[in-house]
Design a protein around this motif. Structure first.
Motif, mmCIF file in Angstrom:
data_model
loop_
_atom_site.group_PDB
_atom_site.id
_atom_site.type_symbol
_atom_site.label_atom_id
_atom_site.label_comp_id
_atom_site.label_asym_id
_atom_site.label_seq_id
_atom_site.Cartn_x
_atom_site.Cartn_y
_atom_site.Cartn_z
ATOM 1 N N TRP A 1 0.837 -1.196 0.000
ATOM 2 C CA TRP A 1 0.000 0.000 0.000
ATOM 3 C C TRP A 1 0.874 1.249 0.000
ATOM 4 C CZ3 TRP A 1 -0.828 4.242 3.126
ATOM 5 C CH2 TRP A 1 -1.976 4.972 2.854
ATOM 6 N N VAL A 2 1.910 1.249 0.802
ATOM 7 C CA VAL A 2 2.821 2.398 0.881
ATOM 8 C C VAL A 2 3.555 2.576 -0.441
ATOM 9 C CG1 VAL A 2 4.842 3.351 2.046
ATOM 10 C CG2 VAL A 2 3.071 2.182 3.364
ATOM 11 N N LEU A 3 4.020 1.499 -1.041
ATOM 12 C CA LEU A 3 4.730 1.581 -2.311
ATOM 13 C C LEU A 3 3.840 2.110 -3.423
ATOM 14 C CD1 LEU A 3 6.689 -1.808 -2.184
ATOM 15 C CD2 LEU A 3 7.592 0.490 -1.784
ATOM 16 N N VAL A 4 2.606 1.623 -3.500
ATOM 17 C CA VAL A 4 1.674 2.079 -4.533
ATOM 18 C C VAL A 4 1.338 3.546 -4.319
ATOM 19 C CG1 VAL A 4 -0.660 1.791 -5.454
ATOM 20 C CG2 VAL A 4 0.739 -0.210 -4.956
ATOM 21 N N LYS A 5 1.074 3.927 -3.085
ATOM 22 C CA LYS A 5 0.744 5.317 -2.786
ATOM 23 C C LYS A 5 1.892 6.245 -3.171
ATOM 24 C CE LYS A 5 0.799 6.747 1.425
ATOM 25 N NZ LYS A 5 0.579 7.050 2.834
ATOM 26 N N ASN A 6 3.104 5.865 -2.848
ATOM 27 C CA ASN A 6 4.268 6.676 -3.201
ATOM 28 C C ASN A 6 4.465 6.758 -4.706
ATOM 29 O OD1 ASN A 6 4.788 7.172 -0.520
ATOM 30 N ND2 ASN A 6 6.302 5.544 -0.336
ATOM 31 N N ARG A 7 4.233 5.650 -5.401
ATOM 32 C CA ARG A 7 4.382 5.639 -6.864
ATOM 33 C C ARG A 7 3.356 6.555 -7.511
ATOM 34 N NH1 ARG A 7 6.961 6.082 -11.253
ATOM 35 N NH2 ARG A 7 6.264 4.798 -12.951
ATOM 36 N N LEU A 8 2.116 6.521 -7.056
ATOM 37 C CA LEU A 8 1.099 7.411 -7.605
ATOM 38 C C LEU A 8 1.433 8.871 -7.326
ATOM 39 C CD1 LEU A 8 -2.188 5.480 -6.791
ATOM 40 C CD2 LEU A 8 -1.153 5.836 -9.029
ATOM 41 N N TYR A 9 1.971 9.151 -6.139
ATOM 42 C CA TYR A 9 2.372 10.517 -5.817
ATOM 43 C C TYR A 9 3.503 10.970 -6.746
ATOM 44 C CZ TYR A 9 4.011 14.602 -3.310
ATOM 45 O OH TYR A 9 4.379 15.877 -3.000
ATOM 46 N N ASP A 10 4.470 10.081 -6.996
ATOM 47 C CA ASP A 10 5.581 10.425 -7.880
ATOM 48 C C ASP A 10 5.107 10.697 -9.305
ATOM 49 O OD1 ASP A 10 7.390 10.209 -5.811
ATOM 50 O OD2 ASP A 10 8.044 8.183 -6.360
ATOM 51 N N LEU A 11 4.127 9.952 -9.754
ATOM 52 C CA LEU A 11 3.598 10.173 -11.110
ATOM 53 C C LEU A 11 2.863 11.507 -11.199
ATOM 54 C CD1 LEU A 11 2.305 6.615 -11.968
ATOM 55 C CD2 LEU A 11 4.235 7.809 -13.019
ATOM 56 N N ARG A 12 2.189 11.866 -10.133
ATOM 57 C CA ARG A 12 1.430 13.121 -10.142
ATOM 58 C C ARG A 12 2.329 14.334 -9.924
ATOM 59 N NH1 ARG A 12 -3.913 14.548 -6.603
ATOM 60 N NH2 ARG A 12 -4.488 16.339 -7.840
ATOM 61 N N HIS A 13 3.415 14.168 -9.189
ATOM 62 C CA HIS A 13 4.335 15.265 -8.879
ATOM 63 C C HIS A 13 5.744 14.889 -9.303
ATOM 64 C CE1 HIS A 13 1.134 16.997 -6.460
ATOM 65 N NE2 HIS A 13 0.989 15.829 -5.892
ATOM 66 N N PRO A 14 6.025 14.896 -10.627
ATOM 67 C CA PRO A 14 7.368 14.514 -11.075
ATOM 68 C C PRO A 14 8.440 15.483 -10.562
ATOM 69 C CG PRO A 14 6.073 15.319 -12.919
ATOM 70 C CD PRO A 14 5.174 15.288 -11.710
ATOM 71 N N ARG A 15 9.598 14.932 -10.348
ATOM 72 C CA ARG A 15 10.709 15.748 -9.830
ATOM 73 C C ARG A 15 11.510 16.360 -10.937
ATOM 74 N NH1 ARG A 15 12.231 11.287 -5.324
ATOM 75 N NH2 ARG A 15 10.210 11.369 -4.418
#
Length: 67
Positions: free
Chosen positions: A53-67
């Motif tokens: 759950w933590v990994l998926v949540k972080n991945r979705l956040y990274d896709l929405r807020h690219p660095r």
């Protein structure tokens, strides 16, 4: 959005079709991710999958807020 802006500028049907395909892919990806998150949060998976759950949540956040 690149395909959509091309469609608005040149009125090419192929650009609109490409935009529609990418739009649907995006919604499928987000819907699948949200379904996975909800399933995990509700505890429908065994305890060893809780960290997913933590990994998926972080991945979705990274896709929405690219660095």
């Amino acid at each position: 959005m690149g395909f959509y802006s091309q469609y608005l500028k040149y009125r090419e049907p192929g650009s609109f079709k490409a935009y529609s395909v990418k739009y649907q892919e995006g919604f499928s990806f987000i819907d699948g991710g949200l379904t996975s998150l909800t399933t995990l949060k509700m505890g429908l998976f065994p305890e060893e999958f809780k960290n997913v759950w933590v990994l998926v949540k972080n991945r979705l956040y990274d896709l929405r807020h690219p660095r």
